[in-house]
Design a protein around this motif. Structure first.
Motif, PDB file in Angstrom:
ATOM      1  N   ARG A   1       0.846  -1.057   0.316  1.00  0.00           N
ATOM      2  CA  ARG A   1      -0.074  -0.031   0.092  1.00  0.00           C
ATOM      3  C   ARG A   1       0.436   1.311   0.098  1.00  0.00           C
ATOM      4  O   ARG A   1       1.569   1.441   0.537  1.00  0.00           O
ATOM      5  CB  ARG A   1      -0.598   0.196   0.935  1.00  0.00           C
TER       6      ARG A   1
ATOM      7  N   ILE B   1      -0.105   4.361  -0.406  1.00  0.00           N
ATOM      8  CA  ILE B   1      -1.026   5.735   0.307  1.00  0.00           C
ATOM      9  C   ILE B   1      -0.372   5.437   1.722  1.00  0.00           C
ATOM     10  O   ILE B   1      -1.114   4.143   2.504  1.00  0.00           O
ATOM     11  CB  ILE B   1      -2.315   6.107  -0.245  1.00  0.00           C
TER      12      ILE B   1
ATOM     13  N   ARG C   1      -2.336  10.718   0.005  1.00  0.00           N
ATOM     14  CA  ARG C   1      -3.741  10.715  -0.650  1.00  0.00           C
ATOM     15  C   ARG C   1      -2.935  12.115  -2.326  1.00  0.00           C
ATOM     16  O   ARG C   1      -3.186  11.971  -3.650  1.00  0.00           O
ATOM     17  CB  ARG C   1      -4.843  10.901  -0.613  1.00  0.00           C
TER      18      ARG C   1
ATOM     19  N   ASP D   1      -2.382  11.801  -6.614  1.00  0.00           N
ATOM     20  CA  ASP D   1      -3.558  12.640  -6.562  1.00  0.00           C
ATOM     21  C   ASP D   1      -2.401  13.673  -8.034  1.00  0.00           C
ATOM     22  O   ASP D   1      -2.400  13.679  -9.325  1.00  0.00           O
ATOM     23  CB  ASP D   1      -4.924  13.339  -6.274  1.00  0.00           C
TER      24      ASP D   1
ATOM     25  N   GLU E   1      -2.075   4.344 -11.793  1.00  0.00           N
ATOM     26  CA  GLU E   1      -3.298   4.603 -10.988  1.00  0.00           C
ATOM     27  C   GLU E   1      -3.562   3.144 -10.083  1.00  0.00           C
ATOM     28  O   GLU E   1      -3.775   2.981  -9.038  1.00  0.00           O
ATOM     29  CB  GLU E   1      -4.731   5.237 -11.574  1.00  0.00           C
TER      30      GLU E   1
ATOM     31  N   MET F   1      -2.725   3.427  -6.698  1.00  0.00           N
ATOM     32  CA  MET F   1      -4.206   3.199  -5.651  1.00  0.00           C
ATOM     33  C   MET F   1      -4.695   1.529  -4.542  1.00  0.00           C
ATOM     34  O   MET F   1      -5.271   1.789  -4.469  1.00  0.00           O
ATOM     35  CB  MET F   1      -5.767   3.528  -5.890  1.00  0.00           C
TER      36      MET F   1
ATOM     37  N   ASP G   1      -4.945  -1.648  -2.433  1.00  0.00           N
ATOM     38  CA  ASP G   1      -4.350  -2.235  -1.790  1.00  0.00           C
ATOM     39  C   ASP G   1      -3.884  -3.636  -0.485  1.00  0.00           C
ATOM     40  O   ASP G   1      -5.363  -4.252  -1.113  1.00  0.00           O
ATOM     41  CB  ASP G   1      -5.390  -1.000  -0.358  1.00  0.00           C
TER      42      ASP G   1
END
Length: 268
Positions: free
Chosen positions: A124, A126, A138, A142, A193, A197, A199
């Motif tokens: 992960r 983030i 985050r 982005d 992405e 993103m 997890d």
């Protein structure tokens, strides 16, 4: 339509051994990233290299935005390659996001895997504070994705030296930037992405395959906290802290990378 899996993923096989070892590249790269590592394994192993669809010499016709909107789509391709080659008990060496792709594939069908070797892995990226530190918030992710969309070349020249580190060896970040820029921008952005993103923390408990975690020092993409987290949550895992700085030790420190993989495999 019959899919030729080996053509789709530009699979290359070399080596004089019978024990299979699969090298899987990370985001923005291709199988050429392993060129300093592979010769050291060819005497004793059957070496398998490939490119994910959308990377390197893969067949872009097979890119399916829906399928590859999840790391499981890439894991499916790994399993199809292994099935096509009739591999069993392979060593899977995954760089960066490929560590988790290999992990997901091994959870789906562990018979193909004897060991997972994870180079700069992260379940992960983030932060999920206070319980988990992934290295990015985050908003930073982005911004990175927006930059890819607005100015792909600018994004590549910005991220390459940060990810590579080793600022005294400019040729390394130049190579990485060139690799980033050679990708189809739309495919690269979707892969970015899906990667950043993702997890995979909830998948760690299900892993039955023993693993080696190679944690680079001063890695801006996968910091030391991430390596420690993985080691704590993966049963039968070994954590090695490398002298190598940055996120691409197979390029910047190939000898250390090779030695650590070989010594682990020799002792297990």
């Amino acid at each position: 339509m019959t899919i030729n899996i080996l053509e789709r993923n530009n699979v290359k096989i070399s080596g004089r051994g019978t024990r299979p070892i699969v090298f899987a590249h990370g985001f923005g790269c291709d199988q050429d990233m392993w060129r300093y590592i592979v010769p050291s394994f060819e005497n004793d192993y059957r070496v398998i290299l490939f490119d994910y669809v959308g990377s390197g010499g893969s067949q872009l016709d097979y890119y399916d935005a829906e399928k590859y909107n999840d790391l499981q789509g890439y894991a499916q391709d790994v399993l199809e390659i292994m099935e096509t080659l009739e591999l069993r008990n392979a060593i899977f060496v995954g760089h960066s996001v490929s560590s988790m792709i290999g992990l997901l594939a091994s959870n789906r069908d562990p018979k193909y895997f004897e060991r997972l070797v994870m180079l700069g892995p992260s379940p992960r990226y983030i932060n999920d504070l206070p319980d988990y530190f992934g290295g990015f918030n985050r908003e930073e992710i982005d911004e990175l994705l927006t930059m890819m969309q607005m100015n792909f070349i600018g994004w590549a020249s910005y991220l390459a030296p940060i990810a590579m580190q080793n600022s005294e060896r400019r040729e390394l970040s130049d190579e990485l930037e060139k690799s980033f820029c050679s990708r189809d921008p739309h495919i690269a952005r979707q892969f970015a992405e899906v990667t950043f993103m993702s997890d995979c923390r909830r998948d760690l408990d299900a892993v039955s395959v023993p693993s080696l975690i190679l944690q680079c020092s001063d890695d801006s993409i996968a910091p030391i906290e991430v390596g420690n987290y993985l080691h704590a949550h993966l049963k039968d895992s070994t954590l090695k802290l490398m002298n190598a700085k940055g996120h691409y030790p197979q390029l910047s420190h190939p000898d250390e990378t090779t030695d650590l993989i070989k010594s682990y495999l020799a002792s297990h």
